[in-house]
Design an enzyme around this catalytic site. Structure first.
Site, PDB file in Angstrom:
ATOM      1  N   ASP A 197       2.520   5.019  -4.870  1.00  0.00           N
ATOM      2  CA  ASP A 197       3.367   4.236  -5.782  1.00  0.00           C
ATOM      3  C   ASP A 197       2.601   3.903  -7.069  1.00  0.00           C
ATOM      4  O   ASP A 197       3.162   3.335  -8.006  1.00  0.00           O
ATOM      5  CB  ASP A 197       3.971   2.998  -5.110  1.00  0.00           C
ATOM      6  N   SER A 198       1.318   4.335  -7.139  1.00  0.00           N
ATOM      7  CA  SER A 198       0.589   4.282  -8.417  1.00  0.00           C
ATOM      8  C   SER A 198       1.326   5.100  -9.468  1.00  0.00           C
ATOM      9  O   SER A 198       1.056   4.959 -10.666  1.00  0.00           O
ATOM     10  CB  SER A 198      -0.837   4.816  -8.243  1.00  0.00           C
TER      11      SER A 198
ATOM     12  N   ASP B 171       4.274   6.972  -0.101  1.00  0.00           N
ATOM     13  CA  ASP B 171       4.136   5.509  -0.104  1.00  0.00           C
ATOM     14  C   ASP B 171       5.496   4.840   0.038  1.00  0.00           C
ATOM     15  O   ASP B 171       6.439   5.189  -0.680  1.00  0.00           O
ATOM     16  CB  ASP B 171       3.546   5.060  -1.455  1.00  0.00           C
TER      17      ASP B 171
ATOM     18  N   LYS C  16       2.955   5.607   4.143  1.00  0.00           N
ATOM     19  CA  LYS C  16       1.910   4.572   4.051  1.00  0.00           C
ATOM     20  C   LYS C  16       2.568   3.260   3.651  1.00  0.00           C
ATOM     21  O   LYS C  16       3.492   3.249   2.825  1.00  0.00           O
ATOM     22  CB  LYS C  16       0.852   4.979   3.017  1.00  0.00           C
TER      23      LYS C  16
ATOM     24  N   GLU D 111       1.533  -1.157   2.965  1.00  0.00           N
ATOM     25  CA  GLU D 111       0.441  -2.101   2.708  1.00  0.00           C
ATOM     26  C   GLU D 111       0.529  -3.308   3.641  1.00  0.00           C
ATOM     27  O   GLU D 111       1.619  -3.834   3.878  1.00  0.00           O
ATOM     28  CB  GLU D 111       0.503  -2.589   1.254  1.00  0.00           C
TER      29      GLU D 111
ATOM     30  N   GLU E  68      -8.902  -0.289   0.194  1.00  0.00           N
ATOM     31  CA  GLU E  68      -8.990  -0.295  -1.277  1.00  0.00           C
ATOM     32  C   GLU E  68      -9.825  -1.480  -1.758  1.00  0.00           C
ATOM     33  O   GLU E  68      -9.558  -2.635  -1.373  1.00  0.00           O
ATOM     34  CB  GLU E  68      -7.577  -0.354  -1.890  1.00  0.00           C
TER      35      GLU E  68
HETATM   36  O1  KIV Z   1      -0.582   4.404  -4.808  1.00  0.00           O
HETATM   37  C1  KIV Z   1      -1.744   4.805  -4.725  1.00  0.00           C
HETATM   38  O2  KIV Z   1      -2.220   5.619  -5.540  1.00  0.00           O
HETATM   39  C2  KIV Z   1      -2.572   4.301  -3.638  1.00  0.00           C
HETATM   40  C3  KIV Z   1      -4.020   4.645  -3.691  1.00  0.00           C
HETATM   41  C4  KIV Z   1      -4.714   3.678  -4.593  1.00  0.00           C
HETATM   42  C5  KIV Z   1      -4.635   4.662  -2.355  1.00  0.00           C
HETATM   43  O3  KIV Z   1      -2.103   3.622  -2.784  1.00  0.00           O
END
Ligand code: KIV
Length: 254
Positions: A45-46, A84, A112, A114, A181
């Site tokens: 989600d970056s 994500d 994934k 959090e 992280e």
């Molecule tokens: O969204 C992302 O890029 C991440 C990484 C920082 C692990 O979760």
């Protein structure tokens, strides 16, 4: 290879050959990274920041993730494709499973999310439905507003024990690996040593985890406006784009 088999293979890498992971958000990047032999491609989600131009990941929606996951899935043949779950898409186990299933329909082979203890039931529900899950602990970007910024974790024994408690809960719930992280190196080492599942680190110091993950734009230098202090740029794609466009302009204008 079925996605659960890929996730099992990832899990079996604990303490063996280091896991290589990078983010990817589009077809050409996914194809290049896959052909270069990267083990895991995270549609992170970056993308909210480095692709869509938002200030942080809290603006990312499930539709954004579905769109980009599908593009990455078209480009990657071998790497495990990890999608994500964005903020607000996993408030309870049933909703988490619906959201995870949508990412899988788009091409993700694992998802994934959090957080620690509070997410264990959601993880168990998704895993029981046959979708591999990877956890994410330490600094949690989806909590940036509550935390008032991006802060290092594992600064005190209490904080480290809290992360460990979360990691053990995720492990018991069936995660295939855990992304750590911005956890301080000593705490990271302790977490890696205490867990049976692989840890995949970003900003935790080199060599303290079972694998490393990086944001692709940090590695190739294509997002020059913000580069985290722990990143090692290995190319200057932004500089090359500027040079190429200036050459194109010069050729047009004489
Ligand atoms: O969204 C992302 O890029 C991440 C990484 C920082 C692990 O979760």
């Amino acid at each position: 290879m079925p996605s659960s088999e890929k996730a099992d293979q990832l899990r079996a890498r604990k303490g063996c050959a280091p896991i290589s992971a990078l983010t990817a958000y589009d077809y050409p990047t996914a194809r290049l990274l896959d052909e270069a032999g990267i083990d895991l491609l995270l549609v992170g989600d970056s993308l909210g920041m480095v692709v869509l131009g938002f200030p942080d990941t809290t603006h990312v929606t499930l539709d954004h993730m579905i769109h980009h996951t599908a593009a990455v899935a078209r480009g990657a043949k071998n790497a495990l494709i990890l999608g994500d779950l964005p903020i607000h898409t996993y408030p309870d186990p049933a909703t988490a499973l619906v959201s995870a299933s949508k990412l899988v329909d788009a091409g993700a082979e694992a998802v994934k999310l959090e957080g620690g203890v509070g997410q264990a039931e959601k993880v168990a529900t998704i895993v029981e439905a046959g979708i591999p899950v990877i956890g994410h602990l330490g600094m949690l970007p989806q909590r940036v507003k509550e935390e008032g910024g991006y802060k290092k974790k594992g600064k005190t024994d209490d904080e480290t024990q809290e992360i460990l408690k979360g990691a053990l809960a995720l492990q018991a719930a069936g995660v295939s690996a855990i992304v750590l992280e911005s956890v301080l190196p000593k705490a990271t080492r302790l977490l890696t040593d205490h867990l049976d599942v692989p840890t995949i680190g970003i900003g935790c110091g080199q060599g303290n985890c079972d694998g490393e993950i990086a944001v692709i734009t940090d590695i190739i230098g294509s997002y020059p406006w913000f580069v985290p202090p722990f990143a090692t740029p290995r190319a200057d794609v932004a500089g090359e784009i500027t040079k190429a466009v200036k050459g194109y302009l010069d050729a047009l204008t004489g």
